[in-house]
Scaffold this active site. Structure first.
Site, PDB file in Angstrom:
ATOM      1  N   SER A 123       0.823  -1.207   0.000  1.00 13.89           N
ATOM      2  CA  SER A 123       0.000   0.000   0.000  1.00 13.89           C
ATOM      3  C   SER A 123       0.858   1.259   0.000  1.00 13.89           C
ATOM      4  O   SER A 123       0.348   2.353  -0.238  1.00 13.89           O
ATOM      5  CB  SER A 123      -0.911   0.025   1.231  1.00 13.89           C
ATOM      6  OG  SER A 123      -0.135   0.038   2.424  1.00 13.89           O
ATOM      7  N   HIS A 144      -3.635  -4.164  -4.965  1.00 12.79           N
ATOM      8  CA  HIS A 144      -3.845  -3.578  -3.639  1.00 12.79           C
ATOM      9  C   HIS A 144      -5.286  -3.795  -3.187  1.00 12.79           C
ATOM     10  O   HIS A 144      -6.201  -3.101  -3.626  1.00 12.79           O
ATOM     11  CB  HIS A 144      -3.506  -2.089  -3.653  1.00 12.79           C
ATOM     12  CG  HIS A 144      -3.671  -1.444  -2.309  1.00 12.79           C
ATOM     13  ND1 HIS A 144      -4.164  -0.165  -2.141  1.00 12.79           N
ATOM     14  CD2 HIS A 144      -3.439  -1.923  -1.064  1.00 12.79           C
ATOM     15  CE1 HIS A 144      -4.206   0.118  -0.863  1.00 12.79           C
ATOM     16  NE2 HIS A 144      -3.783  -0.933  -0.184  1.00 12.79           N
ATOM     17  N   GLU A 156      -7.112  -1.991  -6.284  1.00  9.98           N
ATOM     18  CA  GLU A 156      -6.324  -1.133  -7.167  1.00  9.98           C
ATOM     19  C   GLU A 156      -5.312  -2.008  -7.910  1.00  9.98           C
ATOM     20  O   GLU A 156      -4.482  -2.670  -7.282  1.00  9.98           O
ATOM     21  CB  GLU A 156      -5.597  -0.058  -6.355  1.00  9.98           C
ATOM     22  CG  GLU A 156      -6.527   0.966  -5.735  1.00  9.98           C
ATOM     23  CD  GLU A 156      -5.793   1.984  -4.875  1.00  9.98           C
ATOM     24  OE1 GLU A 156      -6.113   3.177  -4.968  1.00  9.98           O
ATOM     25  OE2 GLU A 156      -4.900   1.579  -4.101  1.00  9.98           O
ATOM     26  N   ASN A 194      -5.024   6.338  -1.423  1.00 11.14           N
ATOM     27  CA  ASN A 194      -4.175   6.934  -0.393  1.00 11.14           C
ATOM     28  C   ASN A 194      -3.515   8.235  -0.835  1.00 11.14           C
ATOM     29  O   ASN A 194      -3.010   8.982   0.003  1.00 11.14           O
ATOM     30  CB  ASN A 194      -3.115   5.934   0.063  1.00 11.14           C
ATOM     31  CG  ASN A 194      -3.688   4.914   1.022  1.00 11.14           C
ATOM     32  OD1 ASN A 194      -4.599   5.217   1.791  1.00 11.14           O
ATOM     33  ND2 ASN A 194      -3.172   3.709   0.980  1.00 11.14           N
TER      34      ASN A 194
END
Length: 508
Positions: A123, A144, A156, A194
């Site tokens: 991540s 991910h 992802e 993120n």
């Protein structure tokens, strides 16, 4: 290239919470699954834990007994990496250290077949950097998953600099075949979620550090006005302050300490004190009670005030234009006046009420700002912002107006952009910047932010609803008041806003 055939074996290396979750997803989808962990006995323990979760799925009628038994038969712990030789996909969910991951994939490359898809669930690390240790980085991707992997739909699919599109497509289609919602993105710090989510936390912490409002009030405004499922303080307590800060710090460092991603000093002090959130019994809130429930203070809520008899609407209120119907429904007279540049309400005492725009109340004679809401009709709380120079009459009339609409009112400090407005504007800006730089498509960004962090709208959905120039204008005003660069609108957002104005014939 299509999804992996269900007869193809899938291996998961690393059997912590995330590794077990990914293995369960592949197993329930129908694949033979191999589990490997560097610590002896851990793979067997993980297999037992997955089996127990399959039992619970049967108890909840989400899986039949026959399906469970078949899945258990397909799940095999591995004593060594050599037992993964015939796997068509290996997903790594090991320690978040670049050297550890690189060494693991070097070993795997000598074991698995030439066509085996290699994937990392990292991540925070660069997919390109991990894959750079391989002789054939073209078959290396990021997959991910979000925790808990069996429940959360988003994956992802991250292409490193050297990833071959055929392998990225295979990973994407396989995730979709597993019942997930994949989004494709380039290898960038934080990927989609993120990267774009940083302002949700950062702006809440910034308002706190400016002593604009306390955590309980900021959280309440984000939930009850902004429509977010959780506020930033309660969410980071759930995630873990150390985990959340680590991601923020990683993104900041990876972008060469870009001021837009600067970590929060307030959060740093919280981590240093050992107050990591729910898992430590104390974070922004106290969880030390017997049941672990948060003992959080009540948000600031203004006392009841009389509503104004009438208001004058100048300029239509822009994104808050829906308020005019609500005001009339509450029995308050509204007189509308055309105004070239005005978007405000004039109260009976002569003071003005304006939607947060990146300016401060102290700059004007007598102005109260109100915050952005996802839906003014459904919002149950509205934040107001006033300076020490704002007349008590104006603040009372503004408070009474929103209370007459059935809203609780939280009065915060003179914070430019307030809480929801500045947060949404920055999320919209980072989203436009990411798309302009080829990170992902608009559709995938919206999907990722809705499914990955449960935002009520994707950034581009917000942008269309609020108007193409809204975020740029607010951030431009904020940047004038804080020229650090934190709020400087991206070139992508500038182009978006300017192109819109040009098409509409604006000469400004």
């Amino acid at each position: 290239m299509t999804a992996l055939d269900l007869s193809s074996a899938v291996a998961v290396v690393g059997t912590g919470t995330m590794g077990q979750g990914i293995a369960q997803v592949a197993l329930v989808a129908g694949h033979p699954v191999r589990l490997y962990d560097a610590l002896p006995g851990r793979a067997r323990e993980a297999a037992d834990a997955i089996g127990a979760r399959l039992d619970r799925l049967v108890a909840k009628d989400r899986l039949t007994s026959a399906e469970r038994d078949a899945a258990r038969a397909r799940l095999l712990p591995a004593e060594g990496l050599a037992e993964l030789a015939d796997c068509a996909l290996v997903v790594e969910a090991a320690l978040e250290r670049l050297d550890v991951k690189q060494e693991l994939f070097r070993e795997l490359e000598d074991i698995v077949g030439d066509d085996c898809l290699l994937a990392t669930n990292t991540s925070s690390l660069s997919v390109t950097a991990i894959g750079g240790a391989l002789r054939n980085p073209g078959r290396f991707v990021g997959l991910h998953f979000f925790n808990p992997a069996p429940l959360l739909p988003l994956v992802e699919v991250v292409s490193g600099f050297a990833t071959d599109v055929t392998y990225a497509t295979r990973a994407y289609e396989t995730a979709r075949a597993w019942g997930k919602t994949p989004v494709a993105c380039a290898d960038t710090p934080g990927f989609i979620v993120n990267r774009i989510a940083r302002p949700f936390y950062a702006e809440a912490f910034a308002v706190l550090e400016a002593q604009g409002a306390d955590p309980a009030t900021i959280d309440a405004v984000l939930r009850e006005s902004g429509g977010f499922r959780m506020g930033a303080f309660e969410l980071t307590d759930l995630i873990g302050q150390d985990v959340n800060e680590s991601v923020t710090h990683s993104v900041w460092q990876s972008f060469f300490q870009d001021v837009r991603f600067t970590p929060s000093l307030a959060q740093r002090r919280l981590v240093e004190s050992g107050r990591l959130g729910r898992k430590s019994g104390h974070g922004w809130y106290d969880y030390s009670g017997a049941d672990g429930a948060a003992e959080r203070p009540e948000p600031h809520t203004a006392e009841q005030a009389p509503p104004p008899a009438h208001v004058v609407a100048e300029g239509g209120l822009g994104p808050a234009s829906g308020l005019l119907a609500l005001i009339r429904e509450a029995g308050i007279q509204v007189r509308e006046e055309e105004e070239d540049h005005g978007t405000r309400l004039v109260l009976p005492g002569g003071g003005q009420l304006a939607l947060a725009d990146g300016q401060t109340s102290v700059e004007f004679r007598d102005v109260v700002y109100f915050d952005l809401a996802l839906d003014y009709r459904r919002a149950t709380r509205i934040a107001l912002s006033a300076s020490q120079d704002t007349s008590s009459t104006t603040l009372t009339e503004a408070t009474g107006l929103f209370q007459a609409l059935g809203k609780k009112v939280s009065v915060i400090g003179d914070v430019p952009g307030m809480i929801v407005a500045r947060t949404v504007a920055r999320i919209v800006d980072l989203a436009h910047d990411a798309v302009a730089k080829g990170v992902a498509t608009e559709e995938d960004v919206d999907t990722a932010m809705r499914l990955g962090v449960n935002y009520p709208l994707g950034p581009f959905e917000w942008s269309r609803r609020l108007g193409r120039n809204w975020a740029y204008s607010l951030l431009d005003d904020l940047h004038l008041r804080d020229p650090s660069g934190r709020y400087a609108p991206s070139l992508a957002l500038y182009r978006h806003a300017y192109a819109s104005d040009k098409r509409e014939g604006s000469t400004s």
